[in-house]
Design a protein around this motif. Structure first.
Motif, PDB file in Angstrom:
ATOM      1  N   GLY A 112      14.281   7.473 -21.461  1.00 18.46           N
ATOM      2  CA  GLY A 112      12.975   6.822 -21.459  1.00 18.46           C
ATOM      3  C   GLY A 112      12.848   5.624 -20.529  1.00 18.46           C
ATOM      4  N   PRO A 113      13.807   4.670 -20.550  1.00 20.83           N
ATOM      5  CA  PRO A 113      13.656   3.499 -19.683  1.00 20.83           C
ATOM      6  C   PRO A 113      13.585   3.850 -18.195  1.00 20.83           C
ATOM      7  CG  PRO A 113      15.316   3.091 -21.344  1.00 20.83           C
ATOM      8  CD  PRO A 113      14.947   4.531 -21.472  1.00 20.83           C
ATOM      9  N   VAL A 114      14.319   4.891 -17.770  1.00 20.71           N
ATOM     10  CA  VAL A 114      14.293   5.269 -16.348  1.00 20.71           C
ATOM     11  C   VAL A 114      12.925   5.871 -15.995  1.00 20.71           C
ATOM     12  CG1 VAL A 114      15.349   6.708 -14.564  1.00 20.71           C
ATOM     13  CG2 VAL A 114      16.786   5.575 -16.249  1.00 20.71           C
ATOM     14  N   ILE A 115      12.376   6.696 -16.908  1.00 19.06           N
ATOM     15  CA  ILE A 115      11.023   7.216 -16.697  1.00 19.06           C
ATOM     16  C   ILE A 115      10.037   6.047 -16.671  1.00 19.06           C
ATOM     17  CG2 ILE A 115       9.218   8.744 -17.599  1.00 19.06           C
ATOM     18  CD1 ILE A 115      11.433  10.336 -18.992  1.00 19.06           C
ATOM     19  N   GLY A 116      10.228   5.090 -17.600  1.00 19.15           N
ATOM     20  CA  GLY A 116       9.376   3.907 -17.658  1.00 19.15           C
ATOM     21  C   GLY A 116       9.408   3.110 -16.365  1.00 19.15           C
ATOM     22  N   MET A 138      21.115  -9.561 -16.014  1.00 20.51           N
ATOM     23  CA  MET A 138      21.359  -8.177 -16.395  1.00 20.51           C
ATOM     24  C   MET A 138      22.812  -7.945 -16.822  1.00 20.51           C
ATOM     25  SD  MET A 138      19.966  -5.200 -14.028  1.00 20.51           S
ATOM     26  CE  MET A 138      20.437  -3.520 -14.142  1.00 20.51           C
ATOM     27  N   GLY A 139      23.743  -8.657 -16.192  1.00 20.79           N
ATOM     28  CA  GLY A 139      25.158  -8.475 -16.515  1.00 20.79           C
ATOM     29  C   GLY A 139      25.448  -8.673 -18.003  1.00 20.79           C
ATOM     30  N   PRO A 188      23.082   5.724 -20.449  1.00 13.62           N
ATOM     31  CA  PRO A 188      22.468   6.738 -21.319  1.00 13.62           C
ATOM     32  C   PRO A 188      22.430   8.136 -20.698  1.00 13.62           C
ATOM     33  CG  PRO A 188      20.865   5.043 -20.692  1.00 13.62           C
ATOM     34  CD  PRO A 188      22.190   4.575 -20.241  1.00 13.62           C
ATOM     35  N   ILE A 189      22.175   8.248 -19.398  1.00 15.19           N
ATOM     36  CA  ILE A 189      22.182   9.569 -18.744  1.00 15.19           C
ATOM     37  C   ILE A 189      23.606  10.101 -18.719  1.00 15.19           C
ATOM     38  CG2 ILE A 189      21.675  10.889 -16.649  1.00 15.19           C
ATOM     39  CD1 ILE A 189      19.545   9.044 -15.929  1.00 15.19           C
ATOM     40  N   ALA A 190      24.564   9.228 -18.367  1.00 17.83           N
ATOM     41  CA  ALA A 190      25.963   9.653 -18.282  1.00 17.83           C
ATOM     42  C   ALA A 190      26.437  10.233 -19.605  1.00 17.83           C
ATOM     43  CB  ALA A 190      26.840   8.460 -17.884  1.00 17.83           C
ATOM     44  N   MET A 191      26.090   9.574 -20.710  1.00 20.38           N
ATOM     45  CA  MET A 191      26.532  10.038 -22.029  1.00 20.38           C
ATOM     46  C   MET A 191      25.887  11.373 -22.392  1.00 20.38           C
ATOM     47  SD  MET A 191      26.700   6.466 -24.151  1.00 20.38           S
ATOM     48  CE  MET A 191      27.462   7.128 -25.623  1.00 20.38           C
ATOM     49  N   ALA A 192      24.603  11.523 -22.088  1.00 19.14           N
ATOM     50  CA  ALA A 192      23.906  12.768 -22.416  1.00 19.14           C
ATOM     51  C   ALA A 192      24.479  13.941 -21.625  1.00 19.14           C
ATOM     52  CB  ALA A 192      22.412  12.618 -22.143  1.00 19.14           C
ATOM     53  N   VAL A 193      24.728  13.719 -20.315  1.00 21.39           N
ATOM     54  CA  VAL A 193      25.272  14.785 -19.471  1.00 21.39           C
ATOM     55  C   VAL A 193      26.682  15.154 -19.924  1.00 21.39           C
ATOM     56  CG1 VAL A 193      26.030  15.379 -17.132  1.00 21.39           C
ATOM     57  CG2 VAL A 193      23.853  14.210 -17.468  1.00 21.39           C
ATOM     58  N   SER A 194      27.495  14.117 -20.224  1.00 19.10           N
ATOM     59  CA  SER A 194      28.859  14.337 -20.673  1.00 19.10           C
ATOM     60  C   SER A 194      28.885  15.218 -21.929  1.00 19.10           C
ATOM     61  CB  SER A 194      29.493  12.974 -20.961  1.00 19.10           C
ATOM     62  OG  SER A 194      30.748  13.121 -21.540  1.00 19.10           O
ATOM     63  N   ASP A 195      27.995  14.919 -22.844  1.00 22.52           N
ATOM     64  CA  ASP A 195      27.903  15.685 -24.084  1.00 22.52           C
ATOM     65  C   ASP A 195      27.543  17.139 -23.781  1.00 22.52           C
ATOM     66  OD1 ASP A 195      27.992  15.900 -26.842  1.00 22.52           O
ATOM     67  OD2 ASP A 195      25.821  15.667 -27.018  1.00 22.52           O
ATOM     68  N   GLN A 196      26.614  17.311 -22.851  1.00 18.64           N
ATOM     69  CA  GLN A 196      26.114  18.641 -22.507  1.00 18.64           C
ATOM     70  C   GLN A 196      27.193  19.537 -21.887  1.00 18.64           C
ATOM     71  OE1 GLN A 196      22.723  18.358 -19.917  1.00 18.64           O
ATOM     72  NE2 GLN A 196      22.506  20.566 -19.750  1.00 18.64           N
ATOM     73  N   ILE A 197      28.093  18.931 -21.064  1.00 19.60           N
ATOM     74  CA  ILE A 197      29.071  19.763 -20.349  1.00 19.60           C
ATOM     75  C   ILE A 197      30.423  19.823 -21.059  1.00 19.60           C
ATOM     76  CG2 ILE A 197      27.967  19.367 -18.121  1.00 19.60           C
ATOM     77  CD1 ILE A 197      30.182  17.354 -17.488  1.00 19.60           C
ATOM     78  N   LEU A 209      18.682  -3.669 -22.511  1.00 23.97           N
ATOM     79  CA  LEU A 209      18.974  -2.794 -21.375  1.00 23.97           C
ATOM     80  C   LEU A 209      17.767  -1.919 -21.026  1.00 23.97           C
ATOM     81  CD1 LEU A 209      22.612  -1.449 -21.857  1.00 23.97           C
ATOM     82  CD2 LEU A 209      21.739  -2.817 -19.970  1.00 23.97           C
ATOM     83  N   GLY A 210      17.006  -1.519 -22.033  1.00 25.41           N
ATOM     84  CA  GLY A 210      15.805  -0.709 -21.802  1.00 25.41           C
ATOM     85  C   GLY A 210      14.770  -1.462 -20.978  1.00 25.41           C
ATOM     86  N   PRO A 211      14.263  -2.604 -21.507  1.00 25.74           N
ATOM     87  CA  PRO A 211      13.278  -3.377 -20.743  1.00 25.74           C
ATOM     88  C   PRO A 211      13.761  -3.801 -19.353  1.00 25.74           C
ATOM     89  CG  PRO A 211      13.357  -4.150 -23.002  1.00 25.74           C
ATOM     90  CD  PRO A 211      14.429  -3.110 -22.871  1.00 25.74           C
ATOM     91  N   VAL A 212      15.050  -4.123 -19.194  1.00 23.51           N
ATOM     92  CA  VAL A 212      15.498  -4.576 -17.862  1.00 23.51           C
ATOM     93  C   VAL A 212      15.499  -3.401 -16.883  1.00 23.51           C
ATOM     94  CG1 VAL A 212      18.023  -4.264 -17.935  1.00 23.51           C
ATOM     95  CG2 VAL A 212      17.062  -6.163 -16.683  1.00 23.51           C
ATOM     96  N   THR A 213      15.770  -2.185 -17.377  1.00 24.79           N
ATOM     97  CA  THR A 213      15.698  -1.009 -16.513  1.00 24.79           C
ATOM     98  C   THR A 213      14.262  -0.821 -16.034  1.00 24.79           C
ATOM     99  OG1 THR A 213      17.485   0.001 -17.765  1.00 24.79           O
ATOM    100  CG2 THR A 213      16.218   1.459 -16.356  1.00 24.79           C
TER     101      THR A 213
END
Lengths: 130, 239
Positions: A28-32, A67-68, B143-152, B78-82
């Motif tokens: 979600g955050p990347v889409i956001g 961010m760190g 979050p993407i890395a963990m989801a992909v790792s789980d998938q493969i 981490l969500g808002p900063v992304t």
């Protein structure tokens, strides 16, 4: 500050909703992030000014500057994985270091080589932005 | 003395506040150390803070779950900063649009290099298949890395640790490494940090330069996209 936080968290929520609705493989955050960038781009085209409005800009800059810190809780999780890492430490450490360094260099070199022909043309813009 | 300390510790260690304060304090110490070292990237505040908090947890016999109950408030941001990375990205749209083909080529090359060399090195050094698969998506945002790792068929928690290790390494040696290849362009540096080291390396670049921040944001987002699509395909081929 509050309205900036609303924009950021709102875009994140919208991203989560899109991800859940369309079963997207992206968080979600990347889409956001792409949504907000799109919205800011459209706004810039309409107003002819590509600077970000006041409450959002300092809030975003403040978050990005620290961010760190936000990676520390997840990073501490490494101690929970210490078992596997200790057992296969050699392949793990060499692969993490090797592939990170290789990828860093390859990405930067390809970018650098393909940018070179238009380099002189860009310096004015770069100077303004930095 | 010990009993008094115990009386004080028992209620405190159960509140989220304690671990929130410890995390913040560890990071502030990390930044002070970096400042004292003249801003050297080798004194990474993230690494210093992780070591301080990790040692504190081990020393007090606190579980990671107890710690995370407090630290999750920081983790949540981490969500808002992304999302916030959209700001430098949008302000440099014109620059990004002009270099779309360069960005695409560099992204594809860097992403494939990361996945293939990561899996290949583990395999060559006799690591297990699950570690090799956990290594494949480690360059992208956690979050993407963990989801992909789980998938493969990798181990998501291990992938998260590898992503953090790689990110710290990229943040520490990135500038030095690229300077050695005479690359002083923030566009190349930012994109490489985002593609190879995701958030942690991006954080280091973003604090130094706005154009670098824009290209790092793009590197994180696009490499996340590419890896989520490409790695499951590559993994299906490697059977």
């Amino acid at each position: 500050m509050t309205s900036a936080m609303l924009i950021l968290v709102g875009c994140q929520l919208l991203g989560e909703l899109l991800r859940a609705t369309f079963q997207l493989p992206i968080p979600g955050p990347v889409i956001g992030m792409f949504l907000l960038a799109l919205a800011l781009g459209l706004r810039a085209r309409r107003t002819g000014n590509d600077r970000t409005p006041a409450p959002l800009k300092p809030a975003a800059e403040g978050l990005i500057a620290n961010m760190g810190l936000l990676f520390v809780p997840a990073g501490v999780g490494i101690i929970a994985e210490a078992g596997v890492i200790r057992k296969e430490w050699l392949p793990i450490l060499v692969a993490v270091a090797g592939s990170t360094i290789l990828s860093l260099i390859v990405t930067a070199l390809v970018m650098h080589w393909t940018l070179r022909p238009t380099h002189a043309h860009d310096t004015d813009r770069q100077g303004r932005a930095s | 003395m010990n009993a008094a300390l115990h009386h004080l510790w028992t209620p405190l260690s159960a509140t989220p506040l304690l671990w929130l304060v410890v995390t913040l304090a560890a990071y502030v110490i990390g930044r002070q150390v970096q400042k004292a070292c003249g801003g050297s990237p080798f004194a990474s505040p993230v690494l210093i803070a992780i070591l301080i908090v990790g040692a504190t947890l081990l020393g007090t016999g606190t579980s990671y779950d107890t710690y995370f109950a407090g630290a999750q408030f920081i983790h949540f941001l981490l969500g808002p900063v992304t999302v916030a990375l959209a700001v430098p990205l949008a302000e440099n749209f014109a620059l990004v649009r002009r270099h779309l083909s360069s960005i695409g080529l560099a992204l594809l090359a860097g992403s494939l290099t990361s996945v293939i060399s990561g899996v290949g090195i583990v395999w060559l050094l006799g690591g297990s298949r699950s570690v090799a698969l956990s290594m494949a998506p480690k360059a992208v945002t956690t979050p993407i890395a963990m989801a992909v790792s789980d998938q493969i068929g990798g181990v998501p928690a291990l992938t998260a640790s590898l992503a953090i290790l790689g990110g710290i390494l990229a943040a520490i040696i990135g500038r030095h490494m690229l300077a050695r290849f005479q690359i002083d362009d923030w566009r190349a540096h930012g994109l490489a940090a985002g593609v190879a080291g995701s958030g942690i390396a991006a954080a280091q670049v973003a604090a130094l330069d706005e154009v670098g921040a824009a290209f790092a944001a793009l590197g994180i987002g696009l490499n996340g996209l590419l890896t989520a699509l490409l790695v499951p395909l590559l993994a299906a081929l490697w059977r």
